[in-house]
Design a protein around this motif. Structure first.
Motif, mmCIF file in Angstrom:
data_model
loop_
_atom_site.group_PDB
_atom_site.id
_atom_site.type_symbol
_atom_site.label_atom_id
_atom_site.label_comp_id
_atom_site.label_asym_id
_atom_site.label_seq_id
_atom_site.Cartn_x
_atom_site.Cartn_y
_atom_site.Cartn_z
ATOM 1 N N ALA A 35 0.818 -1.218 0.000
ATOM 2 C CA ALA A 35 0.000 0.000 0.000
ATOM 3 C C ALA A 35 0.852 1.269 0.000
ATOM 4 N N LEU A 38 3.114 1.753 -3.461
ATOM 5 C CA LEU A 38 2.473 1.561 -4.767
ATOM 6 C C LEU A 38 2.270 2.862 -5.529
ATOM 7 N N ILE A 39 1.723 3.876 -4.890
ATOM 8 C CA ILE A 39 1.418 5.130 -5.598
ATOM 9 C C ILE A 39 2.684 5.773 -6.141
ATOM 10 N N LEU A 42 3.878 3.793 -9.097
ATOM 11 C CA LEU A 42 3.029 4.072 -10.254
ATOM 12 C C LEU A 42 3.413 5.400 -10.907
ATOM 13 N N CYS A 61 -4.738 -5.305 -14.496
ATOM 14 C CA CYS A 61 -4.564 -5.667 -13.093
ATOM 15 C C CYS A 61 -4.574 -7.187 -12.974
ATOM 16 N N ALA A 77 -6.199 0.842 -6.337
ATOM 17 C CA ALA A 77 -5.371 1.804 -7.064
ATOM 18 C C ALA A 77 -5.786 1.892 -8.529
ATOM 19 N N GLY A 80 -8.980 3.767 -9.016
ATOM 20 C CA GLY A 80 -8.778 5.200 -8.835
ATOM 21 C C GLY A 80 -8.278 5.848 -10.112
#
Length: 223
Positions: A35, A38-39, A42, A61, A77, A80
């Motif tokens: 978690a 990840l962002i 990305l 995914c 994610a 989103g």
């Protein structure tokens, strides 16, 4: 086409992006704590591929099976980004990704992922054709259902572990070639680039990962 693929099925977090600047894949061993990184992963991957998250045209995914928490994080994610970019989201079955590089194998191919508790998530293919749905089995249960007269190849990040659980007699007919230890986000993009949608589908609202096995919480609740 600007594509983004997210893989969180194991301890390896893997993200790939393909865009104007080429294809970029970034992976790290986050010990299943996906978690937090990840962002950031990305953003870096998408930027390196030459576009912004809002310019994403296709999201991929890993559908599962895999880590319960990891799969949910990836879906959250991905949805989103999908909401911001208004693009399709395709779920690619995990075990299909492991099998994809060996699709021309002339014989039986078993794609495996460690499910713990001395069991494996498995799926069988014969001459490149899927012959069943993903299962949660022991190596003996899997090998008892296939034709041992044909060449048998085991692949996936845990194929050697699977092979080590087999008896010496079973190992006489089995070849193990590990694949996917660094994640499968790049493989998902390769599948998308071939236009092969046989194992993919658009994820609708409220659709979720494919777990195959019930969670420990669900099992405990029934005891």
């Amino acid at each position: 086409m600007n594509m983004v693929a997210i893989d969180t099925v194991s301890a390896i977090l893997s993200v790939s992006a393909s865009g104007p600047a080429g294809q970029c894949t970034m992976s790290l061993d986050s010990k299943r704590q996906h978690a937090e990184p990840l962002i950031d992963l990305l953003e870096k991957t998408i930027q390196t591929a030459g576009f912004s998250p809002r310019e994403t045209e296709l999201l991929l995914c890993a559908e599962g099976p895999g880590s319960f928490t990891g799969l949910r994080i990836a879906y959250a994610a991905a949805k989103g980004i999908q909401l911001a970019a208004d693009c399709p989201l395709l779920a690619v079955p995990t075990l299909t990704c492991y099998a994809h590089p060996f699709r021309s194998w002339n014989g039986t191919l078993i794609s495996v992922l460690d499910a713990r508790k001395n069991r494996f998530y498995t799926q069988c293919f014969v001459n490149g054709i899927q012959t069943g749905e993903p299962c949660d089995n022991t190596p003996e249960e899997v090998l008892s259902t296939i034709d041992r007269a044909t060449p048998i190849l085991i692949t996936g990040p845990d194929s050697d572990l699977f092979a080590s659980c087999c008896t010496p007699e079973l190992m006489k007919t089995v070849t193990s070639i590990p694949f996917g230890q660094g994640g499968i986000s790049s493989e998902m993009i390769q599948i998308a680039m071939t236009g092969d949608t046989q194992y993919t589908h658009t994820v609708t609202d409220y659709a979720g990962p494919r777990y195959v096995r019930k969670s420990d919480a669900e099992t405990a609740r029934k005891c």
